[in-house]
Write an enzyme that holds these catalytic residues in place. Structure first.
Site, PDB file in Angstrom:
ATOM      1  N   GLU A  72       0.529  -1.186  -0.573  1.00 13.00           N
ATOM      2  CA  GLU A  72      -0.077  -0.135  -0.201  1.00 13.00           C
ATOM      3  C   GLU A  72       0.745   1.114  -0.535  1.00 13.00           C
ATOM      4  O   GLU A  72       0.660   2.555  -0.032  1.00 13.00           O
ATOM      5  CB  GLU A  72      -1.298   0.049   1.418  1.00 13.00           C
ATOM      6  CG  GLU A  72      -2.583  -1.027   1.211  1.00 13.00           C
ATOM      7  CD  GLU A  72      -3.643  -1.241   2.165  1.00 13.00           C
ATOM      8  OE1 GLU A  72      -3.167  -0.265   2.759  1.00 13.00           O
ATOM      9  OE2 GLU A  72      -3.891  -2.076   2.644  1.00 13.00           O
TER      10      GLU A  72
ATOM     11  N   GLU B 242      -5.880  -8.534  -0.892  1.00 11.19           N
ATOM     12  CA  GLU B 242      -6.268  -8.207  -0.028  1.00 11.19           C
ATOM     13  C   GLU B 242      -7.434  -7.471   0.167  1.00 11.19           C
ATOM     14  O   GLU B 242      -7.515  -6.505  -0.394  1.00 11.19           O
ATOM     15  CB  GLU B 242      -5.341  -7.132   0.784  1.00 11.19           C
ATOM     16  CG  GLU B 242      -5.410  -6.685   2.127  1.00 11.19           C
ATOM     17  CD  GLU B 242      -4.447  -5.813   3.113  1.00 11.19           C
ATOM     18  OE1 GLU B 242      -3.279  -6.293   2.991  1.00 11.19           O
ATOM     19  OE2 GLU B 242      -5.384  -5.236   4.379  1.00 11.19           O
TER      20      GLU B 242
END
Length: 669
Positions: A186, A262
């Site tokens: 991320e 995810e």
């Protein structure tokens, strides 16, 4: 009797549940399943994440048989969740949501492939399912990689060497083959680094390891791959997080595999199960995603840390042995027990006319699995992104089987119904098989249901005997760290929130403190969130109000070194910087402080203590009601410090900065 009880405990069982009849239909529609014109995308599997961070921390401390039962529910084929993929954090010594995970290289000249618990977890998963796919992904990196900068790409060759070392260590020390490797969770990606990573992998004979990028959003990675043919050539999978079942045109145009690498991250009650059921289907139906990976695998961390109970199941009480197989486990089974990576999706639209979705998959050898979900809006909200309104109504679905499936005569039926009225959900029950007549069958679908219809007869709902009842953390807890060959590098139940605390053998000590707990991170890592400037590990029951904490401490850093013990610590995880509590500090310069916060800004008392570095001292912190007092080496040092807030929290220990320090004979009552 004890022997018999042990046998009963270990005897997990599998079997079908009672049949159930469909509800009255309101709308009717037909759907055709045909492989005559070819198949859809290849299915890559359903998985879950351990880490990002420290989400499996408490799991390792469970006694047998409970620990093995939990692992069976997660990984054993045709038992429970039967996961196809395990994704783990490559520990980076930094806070990555619910704690820090240790790196295999704390320092440049240091390599140790036995730290933490992810190696152990991958081996346990492989033991149960040799075919399970393994993914490694870093959230953070040790500070030496950035040479003082909070950035891993200034020296991409060093970063690539570090990651490839982890993959090589997995094989050399644990015989684990890593299948996929990610870039930086991320956070930004660097095209130069990704290309160098591929080169470094190939140079070390790791051509089979595939690269996933960029574990963030669909863009800008998809666009950059479209204009950079070299990058396009080295990225095998585009992985996006929390895509809301949608993809973007550029991602599709790359021709690459698309994954929700995810997803979920939702409280594991029945609404969490509804979220999971919906996205497992709709990530493919709406977004062409051929793998969905849940954060997180198992909620094995103190529940008051961020995102408590956001795992597929809950195992947060190793001291009692209690765990809970939550409904998302059985929702997972609807897909995982009846498919395998390498199967293919059929080319169908997948939207049900009355709301909900279905997917159909085949192994290309005549087997067919259909998974249907009718989750309503309010019962399937995930934590993110926001879910646009939609409606689902009871409906009759008629399926026509064509092509190689025309000869199918019966389909096994597995069913779940999430009941939000009475709370009596029915999960993963085997119903009577459906008879297929001339290639057609009908099904009455109610709202908030999941059906699996399959030619496979291998499905099983397994169950172990009820685990022990829940118990609070022991109110009198002691650890002297005297363990010669610890199975894990970290002491049980300590949850590191900044820094890394490891078992240490003090070879130079005359005897009292040979085995200790040592804080070992001495340089601020390349962080993923805002780690504290101090190190801290928490332990105990968050509801504790009155407590006495005692610990022997050893400051290793001369002049400005320092350590603390604490009580009523109210924060951890990504919020660790704002932790409040009662902190009793002693420093190498001979002073002490009592503060109301980890940052040390809220000073409640200060003075001289006479403590020095490289000597053992005993600190005692006593908190009763609105008052706290402290002892040094058994003698009162300060008392009657007034405490307003917080009212409760964990016990903790830690250091003033990223510095070596040791702790021994920890006791909290």
């Amino acid at each position: 009797a004890a022997l018999l009880w042990g046998t009963i405990l270990l005897a997990c069982s599998c079997g079908p549940g009672p049949p159930r009849v469909g509800a009255a239909p309101l709308s009717a529609a037909t759907y055709v399943l045909d492989d005559a014109n070819g198949l859809g995308r290849e299915f890559d599997g359903i998985g879950a994440v351990s880490g990002g961070g420290a989400t499996s921390r408490l799991l390792v401390n469970y006694q047998e048989p409970y620990r093995s039962q939990i692992l069976d529910y997660l990984f054993k084929p045709n038992f429970g969740a039967s996961l196809h993929i395990l994704k783990v954090e490559i520990g980076g010594d930094a806070q990555s949501t619910d704690g820090t995970e240790p790196s295999h290289m704390h320092y440049e000249n240091d390599e140790n492939y036995f730290r933490g618990y992810e190696w152990w977890l991958m081996k346990e998963a492989k033991k149960r399912n040799p075919k399970i796919k393994l993914i490694g992904l870093p959230w953070a990196f040790p500070g030496w990689i950035g040479k003082g900068e909070n950035w891993p790409y200034d020296y991409p060759d060093i970063t690539a060497y570090y990651i490839v070392s982890w993959i090589l260590g997995a094989k050399q020390y644990h015989d684990l083959d890593i299948d996929y490797i990610g870039i930086w969770n991320e956070r930004a990606f660097s095209s130069k680094y990704i290309k160098l990573l591929r080169y470094t992998l190939d140079k070390h004979g790791l051509e089979q390891v595939r690269i996933i990028a960029s574990d963030r959003l669909w863009e800008p990675i998809s666009f950059v791959m479209m204009i950079d043919s070299e990058l396009h050539g080295v990225v095998d999978v585009i992985g996006a997080h929390y895509p809301g079942t949608k993809t973007v045109q550029n991602a599709i145009l790359t021709g690459k595999k698309l994954w929700s690498s995810e997803d979920y991250s939702t409280f594991n009650d029945d609404v969490g199960a509804g979220c999971w059921a919906r996205i497992l289907n709709q990530n493919y139906v709406n977004g062409n995603m051929t793998s969905t990976i849940a954060w997180n695998l198992v909620a094995s961390y103190y529940e008051e840390l961020p995102f408590g109970r956001c795992g597929l199941m809950t195992a947060q009480e190793p001291w009692s042995g209690h765990y809970k197989v939550e409904s998302p486990i059985w929702i997972t089974a609807h897909t995982t027990q009846f498919t395998q990576p390498g199967w293919s999706y059929l080319q169908v639209d997948g939207h049900l006319e009355g709301g909900g979705s279905f997917v159909a998959l085949t192994d290309g050898l005549g087997n067919l699995t259909i998974i249907i979900e009718t989750m309503s809006h309010n019962h399937s909200k995930c934590i993110r992104p926001p879910l646009p309104n939609f409606s689902v109504i009871p409906q009759r679905a008629t399926f026509y089987l064509r092509g190689s499936f025309y000869m199918v005569e019966t389909l096994q039926v597995w069913h779940s119904r999430l009941d939000f009225e009475s709370g009596n959900s029915s999960l993963f029950q085997q119903l009577h098989p459906v008879q297929v007549w001339k290639g057609r069958f009908s099904l009455d679908l109610n709202v908030d249901e999941v059906y699996t219809l399959t030619t496979l007869k291998t499905g099983q709902k397994c169950g172990c005997p009820e685990p022990p009842p829940p118990q609070p953390f022991p109110s009198n807890y002691h650890d002297d760290f005297n363990i010669r060959n610890p199975p894990f590098s970290e002491a049980p139940n300590f949850a590191d929130q900044t820094g890394v605390f490891e078992y240490f053998v003090n070879a130079s000590d005359p005897g009292d403190h040979v085995f200790t707990l040592r804080q070992v991170v001495v340089q601020r890592p390349i962080t993923w969130v805002s780690d504290a400037d101090q190190t801290i590990s928490v332990i105990g029951n968050f509801k504790w109000v009155n407590m006495t904490v005692t610990c022997d401490i050893y400051i290793e850093k001369p002049r400005d070194g320092g350590v603390f013990i604490a009580g009523r610590v109210d924060n951890g995880g990504i919020y660790v910087r704002r932790s409040k509590g009662v902190f009793f500090w002693v420093f190498a310069d001979g002073t002490y402080r009592v503060t109301g916060d980890l940052a040390g800004k809220e000073i409640l008392r200060k003075g001289l203590a006479g403590v020095r570095d490289n000597a053992w001292h005993t600190l005692t912190l006593n908190i009763q009601g609105n008052s706290a007092s402290g002892l040094l080496n058994g003698y009162p040092l300060w008392e009657n410090v007034t405490i307003a807030n917080p009212r409760n929290g964990w016990a903790a220990l830690g250091t003033r900065s990223f510095e070596f320090a040791q702790f021994d004979n920890f006791h909290v009552e």
